[in-house]
Design a protein around this motif. Sequence first.
Motif, PDB file in Angstrom:
ATOM      1  N   GLY A  24      44.295  21.609  49.542  1.00 20.84           N
ATOM      2  CA  GLY A  24      45.684  21.314  50.463  1.00 20.84           C
ATOM      3  C   GLY A  24      45.491  22.120  51.613  1.00 20.84           C
ATOM      4  O   GLY A  24      44.772  23.137  51.938  1.00 20.84           O
ATOM      5  N   ASN A  25      46.308  21.661  52.786  1.00 28.81           N
ATOM      6  CA  ASN A  25      46.371  22.593  53.998  1.00 28.81           C
ATOM      7  C   ASN A  25      47.635  22.109  54.723  1.00 28.81           C
ATOM      8  O   ASN A  25      48.139  21.234  54.312  1.00 28.81           O
ATOM      9  N   PHE A  26      48.288  23.164  55.490  1.00 28.59           N
ATOM     10  CA  PHE A  26      49.508  23.183  55.913  1.00 28.59           C
ATOM     11  C   PHE A  26      49.542  23.623  57.435  1.00 28.59           C
ATOM     12  O   PHE A  26      48.977  24.665  57.801  1.00 28.59           O
TER      13      PHE A  26
ATOM     14  N   ALA B  91      38.980  22.525  56.946  1.00 29.20           N
ATOM     15  CA  ALA B  91      38.103  21.334  57.613  1.00 29.20           C
ATOM     16  C   ALA B  91      38.990  20.089  57.970  1.00 29.20           C
ATOM     17  O   ALA B  91      38.618  19.129  58.606  1.00 29.20           O
ATOM     18  N   GLU B  92      40.081  19.979  57.254  1.00 25.12           N
ATOM     19  CA  GLU B  92      40.975  18.896  57.678  1.00 25.12           C
ATOM     20  C   GLU B  92      41.820  19.006  58.740  1.00 25.12           C
ATOM     21  O   GLU B  92      42.897  18.142  58.821  1.00 25.12           O
ATOM     22  N   THR B  93      41.631  20.071  59.375  1.00 24.87           N
ATOM     23  CA  THR B  93      42.316  20.301  60.792  1.00 24.87           C
ATOM     24  C   THR B  93      42.600  19.149  61.608  1.00 24.87           C
ATOM     25  O   THR B  93      43.594  18.583  62.013  1.00 24.87           O
TER      26      THR B  93
ATOM     27  N   LEU C 166      52.295  18.502  55.951  1.00 22.31           N
ATOM     28  CA  LEU C 166      51.974  19.180  54.693  1.00 22.31           C
ATOM     29  C   LEU C 166      51.026  18.299  54.036  1.00 22.31           C
ATOM     30  O   LEU C 166      51.476  17.090  53.778  1.00 22.31           O
ATOM     31  N   HIS C 167      49.964  18.924  53.288  1.00 23.28           N
ATOM     32  CA  HIS C 167      49.024  18.308  52.715  1.00 23.28           C
ATOM     33  C   HIS C 167      48.925  18.870  51.090  1.00 23.28           C
ATOM     34  O   HIS C 167      48.203  19.926  51.123  1.00 23.28           O
ATOM     35  N   THR C 168      48.840  17.992  50.303  1.00 25.61           N
ATOM     36  CA  THR C 168      48.840  18.331  48.822  1.00 25.61           C
ATOM     37  C   THR C 168      47.817  17.590  48.045  1.00 25.61           C
ATOM     38  O   THR C 168      47.465  16.426  48.519  1.00 25.61           O
ATOM     39  N   HIS C 169      47.232  18.145  47.212  1.00 21.44           N
ATOM     40  CA  HIS C 169      46.513  17.636  45.982  1.00 21.44           C
ATOM     41  C   HIS C 169      46.950  17.528  44.853  1.00 21.44           C
ATOM     42  O   HIS C 169      46.875  18.433  44.011  1.00 21.44           O
ATOM     43  N   THR C 170      47.653  16.595  44.320  1.00 23.21           N
ATOM     44  CA  THR C 170      48.263  16.370  43.272  1.00 23.21           C
ATOM     45  C   THR C 170      47.928  15.478  42.245  1.00 23.21           C
ATOM     46  O   THR C 170      47.233  14.366  42.873  1.00 23.21           O
TER      47      THR C 170
ATOM     48  N   GLY D 130      42.206   9.001  45.880  1.00 18.92           N
ATOM     49  CA  GLY D 130      41.314   9.938  45.027  1.00 18.92           C
ATOM     50  C   GLY D 130      41.393  11.532  45.710  1.00 18.92           C
ATOM     51  O   GLY D 130      40.656  12.256  45.100  1.00 18.92           O
ATOM     52  N   HIS D 131      42.369  11.712  46.676  1.00 10.23           N
ATOM     53  CA  HIS D 131      42.366  12.997  47.169  1.00 10.23           C
ATOM     54  C   HIS D 131      43.622  13.638  47.348  1.00 10.23           C
ATOM     55  O   HIS D 131      43.882  14.774  46.804  1.00 10.23           O
ATOM     56  N   GLY D 132      44.643  13.009  48.072  1.00  7.32           N
ATOM     57  CA  GLY D 132      45.981  13.683  47.993  1.00  7.32           C
ATOM     58  C   GLY D 132      46.937  12.828  48.942  1.00  7.32           C
ATOM     59  O   GLY D 132      46.647  11.966  49.386  1.00  7.32           O
TER      60      GLY D 132
END
Length: 206
Positions: A28-30, A74-76, A93-97, A169-171
């Motif tokens: 995840g990244n925020f 990396a996902e900036t 907001l990016h989550t991996h659930t 398959g990612h988030g």
Amino acid sequence: MNHKTTAARLKEIVDSIASRGWCPATGGNFSARVDRDSCLITASGVDKMALKEEDFLIVDFTGKTHSASKKPSAETILHTTLYSLSEDIAAVLHTHTVSATVLSTHFLDRDSIVFCGYEMQKSLNGITTHEDTVKLPILDNNQNIPALAEQLKQRWKKDTFNYGFLVRGHGLYTWGNTLEEAKRHLEGIEFLLSCELNKMLLEVRQ
Ligand SMILES: [Zn+2]
């Protein structure tokens, strides 16, 4: 808000998200917009359960940062692409659930998930009834993040991206016109994804 206030508020929100187990294994990244051309974003590879304010870096929308010691996630480029696509976006907001990962992979033949009939849809900006139809686009995952950002830009031209999208398959990526709205959208969409997943599990057991 100045940078320090924005970083403090973003950290509070990420702490709350991480405590739910929505960004395991440093995933995840925020980010939060700072001005027209830059945002604060989590540094690469940091444990979201143990974030410090210095783990947020300022990057401009070309991806440049002035930090010498840490590099941005990396996902900036997905965050900066979203800020560039809409000036109204204030936070991403990016989550991996599990729900986002499983559902986006299960529907391999679909390019979106549609929600209808859920009261929780009203957590999303502009949705006033459970009878509305809410569409959440799915993009195909790609380890080449600039290519994924290009996929987002092309899809943005022809689809509805009001609240967020899934990466297969990612988030989940979601956003809002304020940090608080982005958090509400994240909680609402994760709830809806969890409902869909549980509904499918019940159908399998019947
Ligand atoms: Zn990710």
